[in-house]
Write a protein that holds these residues in place. Structure first.
Motif, PDB file in Angstrom:
ATOM      1  N   ILE A   1      90.975  18.004  64.082  1.00 26.18           N
ATOM      2  CA  ILE A   1      90.105  17.266  63.159  1.00 26.18           C
ATOM      3  C   ILE A   1      88.937  16.657  63.928  1.00 26.18           C
ATOM      4  CG2 ILE A   1      89.981  15.173  61.731  1.00 26.18           C
ATOM      5  CD1 ILE A   1      92.811  15.897  60.717  1.00 26.18           C
TER       6      ILE A   1
ATOM      7  N   GLN B   1      84.408  16.985  52.829  1.00 29.23           N
ATOM      8  CA  GLN B   1      85.374  17.463  53.829  1.00 29.23           C
ATOM      9  C   GLN B   1      85.478  16.475  54.981  1.00 29.23           C
ATOM     10  OE1 GLN B   1      87.477  20.253  53.675  1.00 29.23           O
ATOM     11  NE2 GLN B   1      88.386  19.133  55.381  1.00 29.23           N
TER      12      GLN B   1
ATOM     13  N   ASP C   1      88.887  14.716  56.129  1.00 21.37           N
ATOM     14  CA  ASP C   1      89.336  14.807  57.518  1.00 21.37           C
ATOM     15  C   ASP C   1      89.503  13.422  58.132  1.00 21.37           C
ATOM     16  OD1 ASP C   1      89.520  17.546  57.499  1.00 21.37           O
ATOM     17  OD2 ASP C   1      87.746  17.891  58.746  1.00 21.37           O
TER      18      ASP C   1
END
Length: 87
Positions: free
Chosen positions: A33, A46, A50
């Motif tokens: 990540i 996103q 994350d």
């Protein structure tokens, strides 16, 4: 109000092999990540997902490390020969 420590027998069970395996998996996912976020080409949604997942993983890793520390401390407090009475 002081918090009492669990008994030594319970403390030495912390940081089980399953906890250690889960820690390693969580740490690997957290590293992936971080790499994605450092690249900077994620869409905002996103990136937020994350980040949220990364926070959760970091907390779980911290809990696993605390459990391992508890286990180490419990083992260090045991008198010599205490492992002879283990099942």
């Amino acid at each position: 109000m002081s918090r009492q420590n669990p008994p030594l027998a319970e403390q030495r069970q912390a940081g089980t092999p399953e906890t250690i395996t889960q820690f390693e998996q969580n740490l690997e996912e957290l590293e992936r990540i971080v790499q994605r976020m450092e690249q900077g080409d994620l869409r905002l949604e996103q990136a937020l997902q994350d980040y949220e997942r990364g926070i959760l993983l970091a907390r779980q890793c911290t809990e696993a490390l605390n459990a391992a520390e508890t286990r180490i401390n419990a083992l260090a407090q045991e008198p010599h020969g205490a492992d002879e009475d283990r099942p």
